[in-house]
Motif scaffolding. Sequence first.
Motif, PDB file in Angstrom:
ATOM      1  N   ASP A  24       0.806  -1.219   0.000  1.00 52.75           N
ATOM      2  CA  ASP A  24       0.000   0.000   0.000  1.00 52.75           C
ATOM      3  C   ASP A  24       0.841   1.273   0.000  1.00 52.75           C
ATOM      4  O   ASP A  24       0.340   2.354  -0.315  1.00 52.75           O
ATOM      5  CB  ASP A  24      -0.940   0.010   1.209  1.00 52.75           C
ATOM      6  CG  ASP A  24      -1.975  -1.088   1.140  1.00 52.75           C
ATOM      7  OD1 ASP A  24      -2.440  -1.373   0.020  1.00 52.75           O
ATOM      8  OD2 ASP A  24      -2.312  -1.676   2.186  1.00 52.75           O
ATOM      9  N   SER A  25       2.104   1.168   0.392  1.00 53.51           N
ATOM     10  CA  SER A  25       3.036   2.299   0.358  1.00 53.51           C
ATOM     11  C   SER A  25       4.279   1.881  -0.408  1.00 53.51           C
ATOM     12  O   SER A  25       4.655   0.696  -0.414  1.00 53.51           O
ATOM     13  CB  SER A  25       3.427   2.745   1.770  1.00 53.51           C
ATOM     14  OG  SER A  25       2.299   3.186   2.501  1.00 53.51           O
ATOM     15  N   ALA A  26       4.925   2.846  -1.048  1.00 55.12           N
ATOM     16  CA  ALA A  26       6.129   2.553  -1.833  1.00 55.12           C
ATOM     17  C   ALA A  26       7.305   2.245  -0.913  1.00 55.12           C
ATOM     18  O   ALA A  26       7.440   2.833   0.165  1.00 55.12           O
ATOM     19  CB  ALA A  26       6.467   3.729  -2.734  1.00 55.12           C
ATOM     20  N   TYR A  27       8.128   1.317  -1.351  1.00 58.70           N
ATOM     21  CA  TYR A  27       9.350   1.003  -0.611  1.00 58.70           C
ATOM     22  C   TYR A  27      10.469   1.895  -1.101  1.00 58.70           C
ATOM     23  O   TYR A  27      10.743   1.974  -2.305  1.00 58.70           O
ATOM     24  CB  TYR A  27       9.747  -0.459  -0.798  1.00 58.70           C
ATOM     25  CG  TYR A  27      11.098  -0.784  -0.186  1.00 58.70           C
ATOM     26  CD1 TYR A  27      11.301  -0.677   1.183  1.00 58.70           C
ATOM     27  CD2 TYR A  27      12.174  -1.177  -0.986  1.00 58.70           C
ATOM     28  CE1 TYR A  27      12.538  -0.958   1.753  1.00 58.70           C
ATOM     29  CE2 TYR A  27      13.403  -1.468  -0.432  1.00 58.70           C
ATOM     30  CZ  TYR A  27      13.575  -1.361   0.937  1.00 58.70           C
ATOM     31  OH  TYR A  27      14.800  -1.637   1.485  1.00 58.70           O
ATOM     32  N   VAL A  28      11.132   2.582  -0.164  1.00 61.77           N
ATOM     33  CA  VAL A  28      12.292   3.419  -0.468  1.00 61.77           C
ATOM     34  C   VAL A  28      13.433   2.976   0.432  1.00 61.77           C
ATOM     35  O   VAL A  28      13.368   3.142   1.661  1.00 61.77           O
ATOM     36  CB  VAL A  28      11.981   4.917  -0.239  1.00 61.77           C
ATOM     37  CG1 VAL A  28      13.211   5.753  -0.564  1.00 61.77           C
ATOM     38  CG2 VAL A  28      10.783   5.353  -1.073  1.00 61.77           C
ATOM     39  N   ALA A  29      14.466   2.395  -0.136  1.00 62.22           N
ATOM     40  CA  ALA A  29      15.597   1.911   0.655  1.00 62.22           C
ATOM     41  C   ALA A  29      16.390   3.079   1.208  1.00 62.22           C
ATOM     42  O   ALA A  29      16.645   4.063   0.511  1.00 62.22           O
ATOM     43  CB  ALA A  29      16.501   1.030  -0.207  1.00 62.22           C
ATOM     44  N   MET A  30      16.751   2.961   2.469  1.00 55.98           N
ATOM     45  CA  MET A  30      17.624   3.948   3.110  1.00 55.98           C
ATOM     46  C   MET A  30      18.360   3.253   4.239  1.00 55.98           C
ATOM     47  O   MET A  30      17.990   2.152   4.649  1.00 55.98           O
ATOM     48  CB  MET A  30      16.816   5.146   3.614  1.00 55.98           C
ATOM     49  CG  MET A  30      15.733   4.816   4.608  1.00 55.98           C
ATOM     50  SD  MET A  30      14.718   6.256   5.029  1.00 55.98           S
ATOM     51  CE  MET A  30      13.888   6.540   3.453  1.00 55.98           C
ATOM     52  N   ALA A  31      19.410   3.885   4.717  1.00 60.27           N
ATOM     53  CA  ALA A  31      20.269   3.251   5.707  1.00 60.27           C
ATOM     54  C   ALA A  31      19.492   2.905   6.975  1.00 60.27           C
ATOM     55  O   ALA A  31      18.614   3.649   7.410  1.00 60.27           O
ATOM     56  CB  ALA A  31      21.443   4.161   6.048  1.00 60.27           C
ATOM     57  N   THR A  32      19.827   1.755   7.567  1.00 64.05           N
ATOM     58  CA  THR A  32      19.239   1.347   8.840  1.00 64.05           C
ATOM     59  C   THR A  32      19.914   2.113   9.974  1.00 64.05           C
ATOM     60  O   THR A  32      21.143   2.105  10.089  1.00 64.05           O
ATOM     61  CB  THR A  32      19.436  -0.158   9.060  1.00 64.05           C
ATOM     62  OG1 THR A  32      18.920  -0.873   7.932  1.00 64.05           O
ATOM     63  CG2 THR A  32      18.731  -0.628  10.321  1.00 64.05           C
ATOM     64  N   MET A  33      19.117   2.766  10.795  1.00 67.97           N
ATOM     65  CA  MET A  33      19.646   3.541  11.906  1.00 67.97           C
ATOM     66  C   MET A  33      19.686   2.674  13.160  1.00 67.97           C
ATOM     67  O   MET A  33      18.660   2.141  13.593  1.00 67.97           O
ATOM     68  CB  MET A  33      18.783   4.778  12.153  1.00 67.97           C
ATOM     69  CG  MET A  33      18.658   5.682  10.929  1.00 67.97           C
ATOM     70  SD  MET A  33      20.257   6.264  10.295  1.00 67.97           S
ATOM     71  CE  MET A  33      20.803   7.271  11.686  1.00 67.97           C
ATOM     72  N   LEU A  34      20.893   2.533  13.735  1.00 68.97           N
ATOM     73  CA  LEU A  34      21.084   1.703  14.921  1.00 68.97           C
ATOM     74  C   LEU A  34      21.529   2.552  16.096  1.00 68.97           C
ATOM     75  O   LEU A  34      22.356   3.452  15.943  1.00 68.97           O
ATOM     76  CB  LEU A  34      22.133   0.624  14.661  1.00 68.97           C
ATOM     77  CG  LEU A  34      21.855  -0.357  13.519  1.00 68.97           C
ATOM     78  CD1 LEU A  34      23.036  -1.291  13.330  1.00 68.97           C
ATOM     79  CD2 LEU A  34      20.586  -1.141  13.790  1.00 68.97           C
ATOM     80  N   SER A  35      20.995   2.268  17.257  1.00 73.46           N
ATOM     81  CA  SER A  35      21.424   2.949  18.477  1.00 73.46           C
ATOM     82  C   SER A  35      21.451   1.943  19.613  1.00 73.46           C
ATOM     83  O   SER A  35      20.744   0.926  19.582  1.00 73.46           O
ATOM     84  CB  SER A  35      20.479   4.111  18.810  1.00 73.46           C
ATOM     85  OG  SER A  35      19.153   3.645  18.956  1.00 73.46           O
ATOM     86  N   ALA A  36      22.269   2.218  20.621  1.00 72.77           N
ATOM     87  CA  ALA A  36      22.398   1.311  21.757  1.00 72.77           C
ATOM     88  C   ALA A  36      21.087   1.244  22.525  1.00 72.77           C
ATOM     89  O   ALA A  36      20.391   2.247  22.697  1.00 72.77           O
ATOM     90  CB  ALA A  36      23.528   1.770  22.670  1.00 72.77           C
ATOM     91  N   SER A  37      20.739   0.072  22.984  1.00 78.23           N
ATOM     92  CA  SER A  37      19.476  -0.127  23.669  1.00 78.23           C
ATOM     93  C   SER A  37      19.466   0.533  25.041  1.00 78.23           C
ATOM     94  O   SER A  37      20.397   0.351  25.835  1.00 78.23           O
ATOM     95  CB  SER A  37      19.198  -1.624  23.838  1.00 78.23           C
ATOM     96  OG  SER A  37      18.052  -1.831  24.635  1.00 78.23           O
ATOM     97  N   PRO A  38      18.407   1.284  25.348  1.00 81.36           N
ATOM     98  CA  PRO A  38      18.291   1.879  26.685  1.00 81.36           C
ATOM     99  C   PRO A  38      18.080   0.831  27.770  1.00 81.36           C
ATOM    100  O   PRO A  38      18.185   1.147  28.961  1.00 81.36           O
ATOM    101  CB  PRO A  38      17.074   2.802  26.556  1.00 81.36           C
ATOM    102  CG  PRO A  38      16.276   2.227  25.441  1.00 81.36           C
ATOM    103  CD  PRO A  38      17.276   1.655  24.487  1.00 81.36           C
ATOM    104  N   LEU A  39      17.788  -0.421  27.380  1.00 81.11           N
ATOM    105  CA  LEU A  39      17.614  -1.481  28.358  1.00 81.11           C
ATOM    106  C   LEU A  39      18.936  -1.903  28.992  1.00 81.11           C
ATOM    107  O   LEU A  39      18.947  -2.459  30.092  1.00 81.11           O
ATOM    108  CB  LEU A  39      16.964  -2.708  27.706  1.00 81.11           C
ATOM    109  CG  LEU A  39      15.557  -2.525  27.126  1.00 81.11           C
ATOM    110  CD1 LEU A  39      15.116  -3.803  26.437  1.00 81.11           C
ATOM    111  CD2 LEU A  39      14.572  -2.147  28.218  1.00 81.11           C
ATOM    112  N   LEU A  40      20.039  -1.628  28.299  1.00 77.14           N
ATOM    113  CA  LEU A  40      21.349  -2.060  28.785  1.00 77.14           C
ATOM    114  C   LEU A  40      21.894  -1.102  29.836  1.00 77.14           C
ATOM    115  O   LEU A  40      21.700   0.107  29.746  1.00 77.14           O
ATOM    116  CB  LEU A  40      22.341  -2.150  27.625  1.00 77.14           C
ATOM    117  CG  LEU A  40      22.187  -3.323  26.661  1.00 77.14           C
ATOM    118  CD1 LEU A  40      23.029  -3.093  25.410  1.00 77.14           C
ATOM    119  CD2 LEU A  40      22.591  -4.635  27.342  1.00 77.14           C
TER     120      LEU A  40
END
Length: 270
Positions: free
Chosen positions: A29-45
């Motif tokens: 239903d929405s177009a796929y646009v590839a972009m970089a995956t954003m990663l951040s350290a988990s606040p659970l740690l």
Amino acid sequence: MMRVHVEGIGLLGPGLAGWAAARSILTGDSAYVAMATMLSASPLLPPAERRRSVPTVKLAMAVGAEAMEQAGRDPATIATVFASSSGDPDTLHQILETLATEERDISPTRFHNSVHNAPAGYWSIATRSREPSTSLSAHDESFQAGLLEAAAEVVADGWTVGLIAYDLPYPEPLNKARPIAGSFGTALVLTPAPTARCLAWLDIELTRGDEPVTRMADLGLEALRTGNPAARALPLLSALARVCADGGTETVVLDLPPGGRLVIRVAAPC
């Protein structure tokens, strides 16, 4: 045939910023646009582990936490299966780079993060879980192998299981030998019986047939599916997105060489 029920889903990948945001993309239903995956350290740690966490840990923690939150489950009470074809590529690159020098001194933190069950260790620290955990690798079929393992634990042992699958690209020159497209992770919370939070159920069958493998209609998502081992999950995630939205049933076929197939019937409601 193994039947399991899906309570929660986590997703993070190129252009797929979480399950809620990605559902309309997966249904078409929405177009796929590839972009970089954003990663951040988990606040659970805790702070010390947060500083030491590597991209693989960040990705696994993100999708696992999303799936657990959607399921309304305390992760400390859930068994886990972690599936990845390669572990942490950056850490492996750094170790090999260090071994190519004269000093060859490897830091304990790098060695610690190089083991295949490092994300499982960080997960147990973050969630204070003492439940059973399996970490496995099966090359390009790591997601499929992880799904089989998780489903077997659900059916045979009666556990609720969190399946967490993830793969990231290698730096050069390892990328030339083992190219992986983008950083992709997904997670499923699977239960032996339906609950009020159930999203769908899966009938999973291992066959030796010649059923055609399910592919993605969008060319960008298909390139991601074939380019990242964890993204072999995309046809199943797409079926879940459609079934959760519209009901009905769908059948998904995943490759499991040599000569095998996982035939998965997806249906909702539970």
